[in-house]
Each structure stands twice: as structure tokens, then as C-alpha cells.
Write a protein that holds these residues in place. Structure first.
Motif, PDB file in Angstrom:
ATOM      1  N   TYR A 233      -2.849  34.762 -21.868  1.00  5.69           N
ATOM      2  CA  TYR A 233      -2.506  33.273 -22.853  1.00  5.69           C
ATOM      3  C   TYR A 233      -1.574  33.752 -24.296  1.00  5.69           C
ATOM      4  N   ASP A 235       0.747  30.509 -26.821  1.00  5.29           N
ATOM      5  CA  ASP A 235       1.345  29.551 -26.698  1.00  5.29           C
ATOM      6  C   ASP A 235       2.149  30.490 -28.184  1.00  5.29           C
ATOM      7  N   ARG A 275       2.806  28.793 -22.614  1.00  7.40           N
ATOM      8  CA  ARG A 275       2.812  27.669 -22.905  1.00  7.40           C
ATOM      9  C   ARG A 275       3.718  27.715 -23.603  1.00  7.40           C
ATOM     10  N   HIS A 303       4.062  27.329 -17.891  1.00 10.33           N
ATOM     11  CA  HIS A 303       3.214  26.856 -16.672  1.00 10.33           C
ATOM     12  C   HIS A 303       2.444  25.802 -17.800  1.00 10.33           C
ATOM     13  N   HIS A 304       2.651  25.790 -18.936  1.00 13.63           N
ATOM     14  CA  HIS A 304       1.908  24.548 -19.950  1.00 13.63           C
ATOM     15  C   HIS A 304       3.578  24.531 -20.732  1.00 13.63           C
ATOM     16  N   GLN A 341       8.808  19.579 -15.274  1.00 12.38           N
ATOM     17  CA  GLN A 341       7.291  20.426 -15.218  1.00 12.38           C
ATOM     18  C   GLN A 341       6.616  20.257 -14.783  1.00 12.38           C
ATOM     19  N   ALA A 345       4.768  22.881 -12.218  1.00 14.81           N
ATOM     20  CA  ALA A 345       3.224  22.899 -12.341  1.00 14.81           C
ATOM     21  C   ALA A 345       2.491  23.090 -11.452  1.00 14.81           C
ATOM     22  N   ASP A 376      -5.857  28.211 -20.120  1.00 14.09           N
ATOM     23  CA  ASP A 376      -5.952  26.918 -20.275  1.00 14.09           C
ATOM     24  C   ASP A 376      -6.810  26.352 -21.785  1.00 14.09           C
ATOM     25  N   ASP A 381      -3.881  21.367 -21.913  1.00 10.64           N
ATOM     26  CA  ASP A 381      -4.028  21.933 -20.644  1.00 10.64           C
ATOM     27  C   ASP A 381      -4.880  21.548 -19.530  1.00 10.64           C
ATOM     28  N   GLY A 382      -4.509  22.441 -18.722  1.00 11.56           N
ATOM     29  CA  GLY A 382      -5.420  22.012 -17.306  1.00 11.56           C
ATOM     30  C   GLY A 382      -7.131  22.192 -17.102  1.00 11.56           C
ATOM     31  N   TYR A 408      -1.846  19.745 -12.078  1.00  8.55           N
ATOM     32  CA  TYR A 408      -1.843  20.375 -13.778  1.00  8.55           C
ATOM     33  C   TYR A 408      -3.633  20.848 -13.285  1.00  8.55           C
TER      34      TYR A 408
END
Ligand code: SF4
Length: 415
Positions: A233, A235, A275, A303-304, A341, A345, A376, A381-382, A408
């Protein structure tokens, strides 16, 4: 003596709050969620944007009521607000007894931060995850941002101080370490720090937030690919994708660099979840530049995505730029991006049906438990809803087979 603490703003501010709580604990304070019971009230403020400043002022004024009518004897205002508005603070908040700015010498702050962890469990996040700040301040000069003015130049904590803190957190049950800074990829020992963190027993997930795109190295990506505990992941706040706007923003990359970087990240770390955050309505953003941003988001499929409307901040170069965008248009553009988005998503989440995802349990919900997948981050996030009759403990990490998807969030059952 009891203290009531309010922490506003981002996780970076939260780590400062934890340090201040550590200092209060050393002075003999206990903590209470009820401001009526408190002898001391401390608000750690945010003043990154005008809206955050307003929220900080309102919060302090609301809590001042407990000083007038209740037991509170000291009302303390800390963080970005007094740092940014040093001279105006007394006039803005005459109710306050003291103002404390943001951390000064960071290495000092860093070691204090590790010590406050070891001298008592002072944590403002749930027991299973912790934010750990690796540096303070920022040497970038993004044209819209007041952070370098508030937080000062970049200074790093030593890897030893950080690892000492993480080891302590692991001993008290933390499973997920989230490394944060204004610009985490400006930290010169990031790859080695991650490798060493991965060796710490009981730490299961390691996450990096706020990675400035042009500071991402191949070495970092290779460590991310190799180390099982580093969540796949990243950001990666890009802020925009039009060369004209990126240049006006003072970001140190172009759209082409971003495209190549994202291809490289996905090649070296297959399956990585990305993200990003972008600003809608920066000065000079006409329909052309906005269309470029929309096309980029459509093509890359993050994704985010976080979308902010541009906020004019006094003391920043962007405040004086020509071509300011109207408030209405900024909101319209933000909504367009969010709608785009939502479709992306939904598609990504639908493709996850049938897959098994690692999830940390965070609470219970009707028909089961709520958790967070390794891709996440907390709060932004989700979520994953786990349908089960079995009892799951908060902080437990489980494998979940995805059975259904919302825009989400994901829904699944234990494997
Ligand atoms: S990288 Fe840019 S936006 Fe982020 S804190 Fe530094 S100056 Fe502000």
C-alpha cells in the motif's frame, strides 16, 4: 489531577498530542473523556487551512465554558494554531492560560517521544496500531502550503530512536506501525528503517503514509516488495496531473514522471494498492487542466482518492496568484472527481469478490465484525465487514474471503 485532551487535525498532530500526554502523565495527571471532570484542558490544534483554524478556535471557545463554570483551572492551546498565529493568539483566545507551539528541535522531541511511550502507555489510537513520526518539518515549498512556515525545516529522528519506540509499542500489543511525516520519502534511511522494523517481533503490518512522488527510490520499492510485513500500500499524494498546475504548485515532477513512476511501482511491487490526494480548483486551473486531471485519474485508477478544494492561505505564494477559481467551480470540480472515483472504486472492489484479504478486526457490527484490510489506512480508506457468528477480538488479524462489494467497503466471511 485530571486532564481532558482534544487532538485536532492529522495523525502527525496526534503524535504530538501523545507526547504532550506523556509529559502530563509524568506530572501526575490522569486522563478523562469528560471535560466537566478535568482540572486541565488541552487542545492540540490544527491551522493548516482556514477551515481548520476556525474549527480550532470554535473548539477552544466551547471548552472555555468548563473553565468559567466547571472545575477546569488551566486551558492550554497547543500546536499549529499558536505557531502560525503567534502574535494574534492572545487576542483571538483570551480564555486560554497558555500557548505551546509545535516541536522545536526534533531529535530532542524524538527521544522524548520514545520515552513517553516507555514511561507509561500513552497512546491516542486503538491498542493495535500506532502512528510513529519519523521526521518533522518540510523542505519542499509547495505554493499552497503553510506547513514549512508552521513546522519549520526538515529534521529527522535517528533510526535508533524510532526503532526503540517501535520495539516498545510491539511489547504493549501494537501490531501495525504507520510511519508518518510531512514527507516520509525525504527520510534518508527509510528503506533500512523499514527492513529493521520488519524484524521486530509482534509487528505484523508496516505502512508508509505521505510519500512525496519524486523521492521514491528503487531501493525503497524493492524493500516493500521483499518484506512480507510491509503492506503493499502506498499513499502517494500527487496533488495534480497537469504540467502547468504542477509547476505553479511548485511540485517537483511532471505528469510524465508520475506516469512512469506509477508503472515502476506496479512493476516492482505487484498488486500494490495506491492512494492519492488531489487539489481541485488551484489558481490557473481552467477546464483544460481540470480535464487533464480527470483523464489521469481515469487512466491510473487509484484504489483510494482524497479530493480537496483549493484553500487560499495567507502567506503562501498561491494566495496571490492570478486566476483564482470561484468557490462554486471548485466544489463542482471536486464533486466530478469524487463521482469519477466512486465508479473506479466500485469496479476495483467488485473485482475483489472471491479473493482472500488479510483484515484486522476493529469492532463489532450487526451480523459480525468490522475491520480494515491491509490495503486500508485507518480513518481515510474503506472498511471490511466480516459476517461470522464466531467471536473475534479487536486487533485480531484474520483472513477474509470477499463475497460482496460496495463502493468503498467490502463484505466477506472467514476462510
Ligand atoms: S510536501 Fe508540500 S504540501 Fe506537503 S507539507 Fe511539504 S510543502 Fe506542504
Amino acid at each position: 489531577m485530571k486532564a481532558h485532551i482534544v487532538s485536532l487535525g492529522c495523525p502527525k498532530n496526534l503524535t504530538d498530542t501523545e507526547r504532550l500526554m506523556g509529559q502530563l502523565a509524568q506530572e501526575g495527571y490522569d486522563f478523562t473523556d469528560n471535560p466537566k471532570e478535568a482540572d486541565l484542558i488541552l487542545v492540540n490544534t490544527c491551522a493548516f487551512l482556514t477551515s481548520a483554524k476556525d474549527e480550532s478556535l470554535q473548539t477552544v471557545r466551547r471548552l472555555a465554558e468548563f473553565k468559567r463554570r466547571g472545575r477546569c483551572r488551566y486551558l492550554i492551546v497547543a500546536g499549529c494554531l499558536p505557531q502560525r498565529y503567534k502574535t494574534e493568539c492572545n487576542a483571538l483566545l483570551p480564555e486560554a492560560d497558555a500557548f505551546i507551539g509545535t516541536p522545536g528541535k526534533f531529535e530532542e522531541h524524538g527521544s522524548q517521544s520514545a520515552e513517553h511511550r516507555t514511561q507509561g502507555i500513552i497512546k491516542a489510537t486503538p491498542p493495535w496500531f500506532a502512528y510513529v513520526k519519523i521526521s518533522e518539518g518540510c523542505d519542499n515549498r509547495c505554493a499552497y502550503c503553510v506547513i514549512p512556515k508552521i513546522r519549520g525545516k526538515l529534521r529527522h529522528r535517528s533510526p535508533e530512536a524510532i526503532l526503540k519506540e517501535v520495539k516498545f509499542l510491539a511489547q504493549v500489543g501494537v501490531k501495525e506501525i504507520i510511519y508518518i511525516a510531512q514527507d516520509t520519502t525525504a527520510y534518508p534511511y527509510l528503506a533500512i528503517l523499514l527492513k529493521k522494523t520488519a524484524k521486530i517481533k509482534n509487528i505484523e503490518w508496516i505502512r508508509i503514509m505521505y510519500a512525496y512522488p519524486s523521492h521514491i527510490t528503487d531501493e525503497l520499492l524493492k524493500v516493500m516488495a521483499e518484506e512480507r510485513k510491509i503492506v503493499k500500500y502506498l499513499d502517494l499524494p500527487i496533488q495534480h496531473a497537469s504540467d502547468k498546475i504542477l509547476e505553479l504548485m511548485g511540485r517537483r515532477y511532471k505528469r510524465h514522471d508520475l506516469e512512469n513512476l506509477i508503472i515502476k511501482i506496479r512493476r516492482i511491487v505487484p498488486g500494490i494498492v495506491l492512494r492519492t490526494s488531489v487539489i481541485a480548483g488551484f489558481p490557473g486551473e481552467s477546464e483544460t487542466e481540470f480535464a487533464e486531471l480527470m483523464a489521469f485519474i481515469k487512466k491510473v485508477k487509484f484504489h483510494h482518492l482524497g479530493v480537496f478544494t483549493y484553500s487560499r492561505e495567507a502567506g503562501t505564494p498561491a494566495n496571490k496568484m492570478r486566476g483564482q477559481v470561484s468557490a462554486r467551480l471548485k466544489l463542482e470540480r471536486r464533486d466530478k472527481l469524487m463521482r469519477l472515483q466512486a465508479g473506479i472504486a466500485r469496479e476495483i472492489n467488485k473485482d475483489m469478490i472471491g479473493q482472500i484479504i488479510t483484515t484486522i478486526i476493529e469492532g463489532s457490527t450487526r451480523g459480525g465484525f468490522s475491520g480494515r484490510a491491509c490495503f486500508d489506512a485507518p480513518e481515510i480508506d474503506g472498511a471490511v465487514l466480516v459476517r461470522t457468528k464466531k467471536f473475534l477480538k479487536p486487533g485480531e488479524i484474520v483472513n477474509v474471503r470477499v463475497t460482496d462489494a460496495r463502493t468503498y467497503d467490502l463484505i466477506g466471511c472467514l476462510t
